[in-house]
Design a protein around this motif. Structure first.
Motif, PDB file in Angstrom:
ATOM      1  N   VAL A  20       0.827  -1.204   0.000  1.00 36.82           N
ATOM      2  CA  VAL A  20       0.000   0.000   0.000  1.00 36.82           C
ATOM      3  C   VAL A  20       0.865   1.260   0.000  1.00 36.82           C
ATOM      4  CG1 VAL A  20      -1.685   1.322   1.333  1.00 36.82           C
ATOM      5  CG2 VAL A  20      -1.934  -1.158   1.106  1.00 36.82           C
ATOM      6  N   LEU A  21       1.906   1.285   0.835  1.00 43.76           N
ATOM      7  CA  LEU A  21       2.729   2.494   0.930  1.00 43.76           C
ATOM      8  C   LEU A  21       3.397   2.844  -0.393  1.00 43.76           C
ATOM      9  CD1 LEU A  21       3.716   4.711   2.796  1.00 43.76           C
ATOM     10  CD2 LEU A  21       5.628   3.253   3.471  1.00 43.76           C
ATOM     11  N   PRO A  22       4.096   1.889  -1.048  1.00 48.20           N
ATOM     12  CA  PRO A  22       4.685   2.251  -2.356  1.00 48.20           C
ATOM     13  C   PRO A  22       3.630   2.623  -3.383  1.00 48.20           C
ATOM     14  CG  PRO A  22       5.694   0.259  -1.497  1.00 48.20           C
ATOM     15  CD  PRO A  22       4.515   0.553  -0.626  1.00 48.20           C
ATOM     16  N   MET A  23       2.487   1.903  -3.381  1.00 49.23           N
ATOM     17  CA  MET A  23       1.444   2.231  -4.346  1.00 49.23           C
ATOM     18  C   MET A  23       0.891   3.631  -4.108  1.00 49.23           C
ATOM     19  SD  MET A  23      -0.760  -1.252  -4.888  1.00 49.23           S
ATOM     20  CE  MET A  23      -1.939  -0.332  -5.855  1.00 49.23           C
ATOM     21  N   SER A  24       0.721   3.993  -2.838  1.00 46.22           N
ATOM     22  CA  SER A  24       0.207   5.333  -2.535  1.00 46.22           C
ATOM     23  C   SER A  24       1.198   6.406  -2.963  1.00 46.22           C
ATOM     24  CB  SER A  24      -0.080   5.450  -1.027  1.00 46.22           C
ATOM     25  OG  SER A  24      -1.017   4.482  -0.615  1.00 46.22           O
ATOM     26  N   VAL A  25       2.482   6.182  -2.631  1.00 44.73           N
ATOM     27  CA  VAL A  25       3.502   7.169  -3.008  1.00 44.73           C
ATOM     28  C   VAL A  25       3.608   7.276  -4.524  1.00 44.73           C
ATOM     29  CG1 VAL A  25       5.965   7.698  -2.904  1.00 44.73           C
ATOM     30  CG2 VAL A  25       4.787   6.853  -0.871  1.00 44.73           C
ATOM     31  N   MET A 304      -7.649   6.677 -10.849  1.00 40.92           N
ATOM     32  CA  MET A 304      -6.453   6.125 -10.213  1.00 40.92           C
ATOM     33  C   MET A 304      -6.748   5.692  -8.783  1.00 40.92           C
ATOM     34  SD  MET A 304      -3.493   8.725 -11.601  1.00 40.92           S
ATOM     35  CE  MET A 304      -2.232   7.875 -10.668  1.00 40.92           C
ATOM     36  N   ILE A 305      -7.553   6.493  -8.066  1.00 43.54           N
ATOM     37  CA  ILE A 305      -7.904   6.109  -6.690  1.00 43.54           C
ATOM     38  C   ILE A 305      -8.717   4.817  -6.694  1.00 43.54           C
ATOM     39  CG2 ILE A 305      -9.288   6.780  -4.685  1.00 43.54           C
ATOM     40  CD1 ILE A 305      -8.492   9.671  -5.231  1.00 43.54           C
ATOM     41  N   LEU A 306      -9.677   4.732  -7.620  1.00 50.99           N
ATOM     42  CA  LEU A 306     -10.489   3.525  -7.696  1.00 50.99           C
ATOM     43  C   LEU A 306      -9.634   2.306  -8.027  1.00 50.99           C
ATOM     44  CD1 LEU A 306     -13.268   2.179  -7.688  1.00 50.99           C
ATOM     45  CD2 LEU A 306     -13.507   2.808 -10.104  1.00 50.99           C
ATOM     46  N   ILE A 307      -8.749   2.469  -9.023  1.00 50.13           N
ATOM     47  CA  ILE A 307      -7.864   1.361  -9.385  1.00 50.13           C
ATOM     48  C   ILE A 307      -6.952   1.012  -8.213  1.00 50.13           C
ATOM     49  CG2 ILE A 307      -5.970   0.655 -10.911  1.00 50.13           C
ATOM     50  CD1 ILE A 307      -7.268   2.370 -13.086  1.00 50.13           C
ATOM     51  N   GLY A 308      -6.448   2.056  -7.520  1.00 49.33           N
ATOM     52  CA  GLY A 308      -5.591   1.804  -6.366  1.00 49.33           C
ATOM     53  C   GLY A 308      -6.308   1.051  -5.261  1.00 49.33           C
ATOM     54  N   LEU A 309      -7.574   1.437  -4.995  1.00 47.25           N
ATOM     55  CA  LEU A 309      -8.346   0.733  -3.963  1.00 47.25           C
ATOM     56  C   LEU A 309      -8.582  -0.715  -4.346  1.00 47.25           C
ATOM     57  CD1 LEU A 309     -10.982   3.478  -3.005  1.00 47.25           C
ATOM     58  CD2 LEU A 309      -9.013   2.723  -1.661  1.00 47.25           C
ATOM     59  N   VAL A 310      -8.913  -0.928  -5.626  1.00 46.79           N
ATOM     60  CA  VAL A 310      -9.111  -2.309  -6.093  1.00 46.79           C
ATOM     61  C   VAL A 310      -7.820  -3.105  -5.935  1.00 46.79           C
ATOM     62  CG1 VAL A 310      -9.601  -3.734  -8.116  1.00 46.79           C
ATOM     63  CG2 VAL A 310     -10.979  -1.702  -7.682  1.00 46.79           C
ATOM     64  N   CYS A 311      -6.688  -2.486  -6.314  1.00 46.10           N
ATOM     65  CA  CYS A 311      -5.401  -3.176  -6.172  1.00 46.10           C
ATOM     66  C   CYS A 311      -5.087  -3.466  -4.705  1.00 46.10           C
ATOM     67  CB  CYS A 311      -4.284  -2.334  -6.791  1.00 46.10           C
ATOM     68  SG  CYS A 311      -4.381  -2.201  -8.593  1.00 46.10           S
ATOM     69  N   ILE A 312      -5.409  -2.514  -3.826  1.00 46.64           N
ATOM     70  CA  ILE A 312      -5.148  -2.724  -2.400  1.00 46.64           C
ATOM     71  C   ILE A 312      -5.997  -3.877  -1.868  1.00 46.64           C
ATOM     72  CG2 ILE A 312      -5.448  -1.688  -0.114  1.00 46.64           C
ATOM     73  CD1 ILE A 312      -4.644   0.998  -1.371  1.00 46.64           C
ATOM     74  N   VAL A 313      -7.282  -3.895  -2.250  1.00 48.81           N
ATOM     75  CA  VAL A 313      -8.158  -4.987  -1.798  1.00 48.81           C
ATOM     76  C   VAL A 313      -7.641  -6.317  -2.313  1.00 48.81           C
ATOM     77  CG1 VAL A 313     -10.469  -5.952  -1.992  1.00 48.81           C
ATOM     78  CG2 VAL A 313     -10.188  -3.511  -1.570  1.00 48.81           C
ATOM     79  N   LEU A 314      -7.263  -6.351  -3.608  1.00 48.32           N
ATOM     80  CA  LEU A 314      -6.711  -7.589  -4.166  1.00 48.32           C
ATOM     81  C   LEU A 314      -5.413  -7.966  -3.463  1.00 48.32           C
ATOM     82  CD1 LEU A 314      -7.320  -7.089  -8.003  1.00 48.32           C
ATOM     83  CD2 LEU A 314      -8.550  -8.608  -6.452  1.00 48.32           C
ATOM     84  N   ALA A 315      -4.578  -6.956  -3.166  1.00 43.10           N
ATOM     85  CA  ALA A 315      -3.317  -7.234  -2.479  1.00 43.10           C
ATOM     86  C   ALA A 315      -3.563  -7.817  -1.094  1.00 43.10           C
ATOM     87  CB  ALA A 315      -2.476  -5.955  -2.386  1.00 43.10           C
ATOM     88  N   ILE A 316      -4.548  -7.246  -0.386  1.00 47.57           N
ATOM     89  CA  ILE A 316      -4.865  -7.765   0.953  1.00 47.57           C
ATOM     90  C   ILE A 316      -5.377  -9.201   0.855  1.00 47.57           C
ATOM     91  CG2 ILE A 316      -6.416  -7.495   2.928  1.00 47.57           C
ATOM     92  CD1 ILE A 316      -6.257  -4.479   2.517  1.00 47.57           C
ATOM     93  N   MET A 317      -6.243  -9.468  -0.119  1.00 46.22           N
ATOM     94  CA  MET A 317      -6.763 -10.823  -0.291  1.00 46.22           C
ATOM     95  C   MET A 317      -5.643 -11.792  -0.643  1.00 46.22           C
ATOM     96  SD  MET A 317     -10.275  -9.972  -2.410  1.00 46.22           S
ATOM     97  CE  MET A 317     -10.625 -11.704  -2.650  1.00 46.22           C
ATOM     98  N   ILE A 318      -4.774 -11.362  -1.561  1.00 47.46           N
ATOM     99  CA  ILE A 318      -3.682 -12.247  -1.976  1.00 47.46           C
ATOM    100  C   ILE A 318      -2.708 -12.475  -0.828  1.00 47.46           C
ATOM    101  CG2 ILE A 318      -1.683 -12.437  -3.512  1.00 47.46           C
ATOM    102  CD1 ILE A 318      -3.323 -10.954  -5.622  1.00 47.46           C
TER     103      ILE A 318
END
Length: 610
Positions: A20-25, A304-318
């Motif tokens: 999340v941190l690198p993706m946010s930055v 970008m925020i929506l894609i980032g949130l989706v990626c974060i949710v997928l990252a948490i699930m993975i």
């Protein structure tokens, strides 16, 4: 109480932070970079539009300049136009005027944007004449024109420009709405010299063509553009102009830079551009509200925020799935460890993962199995040791053997001399003394040989020449140590289970030799042998780790010897049995070559530890 995070929770938290941190930055950096890039591109685009518009306007002005050259295309008309000599005939002068104005009207019809064409003769050079299309002017002279005739006449310029102004009203009609025009004024020379100014031709143009040029760029995606003159008056604007922009542009000096600027007007940032039109002294001004630009960027940001949130949710699930798969074997291993703590060593783990954790699990399962085997081995060793000590205290010579021996001595005492009886009693005493001596665990091969020779002496006196008994030991091996009375039980077993029931002469041999770093002892007889079924039972019992002898067991000697070798030395030292019915039996012992008492103590300590 401070909460302690589990390994799984720490793993998930670490993964989430590292993702999340690198993706946010990166997302924020990409958004800011995209915003700056878009702002620069829009600024450059608006500037290019302003430059292109200014260029189009300059081309249009040059076309108008060419239009003002119409008098020079016809020399006869030029001479008529520039004729300022007095006319004696008023009627002729009127006809000339009508002809000239008719020509002007024809020229005017060739271009829709021409509002009016007027010719002024130069003051002070002949009769003053004014020719014009439309309504005639009463008493209009060059000195009354909105441009400075004197300054123009004195200059070297052949063309001057008059920016936005209103057409003068005639005395015959009053216009309800003044017409705004801009004008080009050209010096008209005498055809005879082309050096002397005869008069001035003023062409007034409407803003119709200017409007078409400006309207092509005044679109929502381009921003808003308008035209200013040297006096900061609005020449043309197709849309209402932001008052703040107008005040800002009017307040700037003419030398202000033409590069795009971001100005804050009325609490709103705007991108402002300007570019000069050249000879007319006009300036193309354009502006784009930053909010208009940001609206498009906001869509990108939201995407970008929506894609980032989706990626974060997928990252948490993975990461949750991966951490679960990683920690599941660890938790199972913890369960196995707790079972071992509860003294349950019979553990299994089917199909462990093929990674470092799997290696740890396999190693732990193997360790537990070996620990279980070691404990059972210690338990059996303790039983064997106690049983062996008890039997040693009682006696290690079969009562049947002692009874038969005494019977032989009795018979021998009756028929033989007393010397033979003494020899047998002496040999028997040595045997009894050696078998009942429990203080030593090891003896040398020399001592073992002496014991067996006494045993053979007694057996020869009992059976006479029925058996041939030999013992072959290399002299260099005589001082090696072996467990006490290790060979005698094998010899006795050969007598009573192989040779005693055999018909005819029998043979028993004991051979001791060195094989590499080990001592090899072979006890062989040509007696009855052992049936395959019985031999398999004996081997299974010895190989299966059943080392405890039981009362009434006719193989107590074999079990005792195998157990002692296993407990003293372990693998690869062992006892092997080969036998064929009717041919005999061969027992092979493989022992370490022990040369000193310090080595003896090491093996004795191992035996007593189990």
């Amino acid at each position: 109480m401070k909460r302690i995070l589990t390994f799984k929770q720490k793993l998930v938290l670490t993964y989430v932070v590292l993702i999340v941190l690198p993706m946010s930055v990166l997302g924020m950096g990409a958004y800011l970079l995209y915003s700056d890039t878009m702002e620069k591109k829009v600024s450059d685009f608006v500037q290019q539009v302003a430059v292109s518009t200014a260029s189009n306007l300059e081309m249009y002005i040059r076309e108008l300049e060419q239009f003002t050259l119409m008098p020079y295309y016809n020399k006869e008309f030029q001479d008529t136009l520039t004729d300022d000599s007095p006319s004696p005939d008023p009627l002729h002068a009127l006809e000339v005027k009508e002809e000239i104005e008719k020509t002007f009207s024809f020229w005017q019809s060739q271009r829709d944007s021409v509002e009016k064409i007027t010719y002024f003769s130069k003051p002070g050079s002949g009769e003053q004449r004014v020719y014009s299309t439309g309504f005639p002017y009463d008493n209009l002279k060059a000195e009354d024109a909105p441009w400075d005739e004197r300054a123009f006449s004195a200059s070297d310029r052949i063309l001057t420009y008059l920016s936005l102004h209103q057409l003068a009203n005639t005395g015959y009609a009053q216009r309800t709405e003044p017409t705004h025009v801009f004008s080009l004024i050209r010096k008209i020379y005498y055809s005879s010299t082309m050096m002397e100014t005869a008069g001035y031709m003023q062409v007034d143009f409407t803003l119709e063509d200017i409007g078409r040029i400006m309207n092509r760029i005044n679109r929502e995606e381009n921003g808003s553009f308008f035209l200013l003159d040297q006096e900061r008056r609005v020449v043309f604007a197709s849309q209402p102009i932001d008052e703040g922009v107008l005040e800002h542009v009017v307040g700037q000096p003419e030398t202000a830079p033409h590069a795009p600027q971001i100005v804050k007007l009325n609490q709103q940032n705007k991108i402002l551009v300007r570019h000069p039109v050249g000879k007319m002294g006009w300036t193309v001004v354009g502006y784009v509200p930053v909010s208009q630009l940001v609206s498009g960027i906001a869509n990108v940001r939201n995407s970008m925020i929506l894609i980032g949130l989706v990626c974060i949710v997928l990252a948490i699930m993975i990461t949750t799935t991966i951490s679960h798969r990683m920690t599941r074997p660890i938790y199972k291993l913890i369960g196995l460890i707790r079972r071992v703590e509860a003294e349950d060593f019979q553990i299994r783990y089917d199909d462990p993962p093929r990674n470092e954790i799997g290696q740890l699990i396999r190693s732990f399962v193997r360790m537990s199995g070996r620990l279980d085997e070691t404990i059972r081995h210690l338990y059996q060793a303790e039983i064997v040791r106690k049983d062996s000590e008890l039997r040693t205290l009682k006696s290690q010579i079969n009562p049947h053997f002692l009874f038969n021996t005494l019977e032989t001595i009795k018979m021998k005492a009756e028929i033989d001399e007393a010397d033979a009886t003494v020899d047998m009693i002496t040999a028997l005493g040595k045997l009894v003394k050696s078998s009942l001596h429990a203080g030593k665990d090891f003896m040398t091969l020399r001592e073992e040989q002496a014991y067996l020779l006494n045993y053979f002496y007694i057996q020869r006196n009992r059976y006479g020449s029925r058996f041939e008994m030999t013992m072959d030991v290399d002299e260099e091996l005589m001082d090696l140590y072996i467990p006490r009375m290790l060979i005698q039980p094998l010899v006795e077993n050969a007598f009573y289970h192989g040779l005693e029931m055999k018909q005819g002469r029998g043979r028993l041999s004991v051979a001791v030799s060195k094989e590499e770093e080990a001592v090899k002892i072979v006890v062989a007889d040509d007696g009855l042998g052992i049936s395959p079924e019985r031999l398999q039972q004996i081997r299974s019992r010895l190989d299966g780790g059943t080392l405890k002898p039981s009362d009434g067991d006719d193989n107590i000697g074999l079990v005792n010897v195998s157990a002692r070798i296993e407990l003293y030395f372990g693998s690869p030292y062992a006892m092997q049995i080969e036998s064929k019915p009717g041919e005999g039996t061969e027992i092979t012992l493989l022992l370490p070559a022990i040369t000193s008492e310090s080595e003896v103590e090491r093996y004795v300590s191992r035996y007593h530890r189990g």
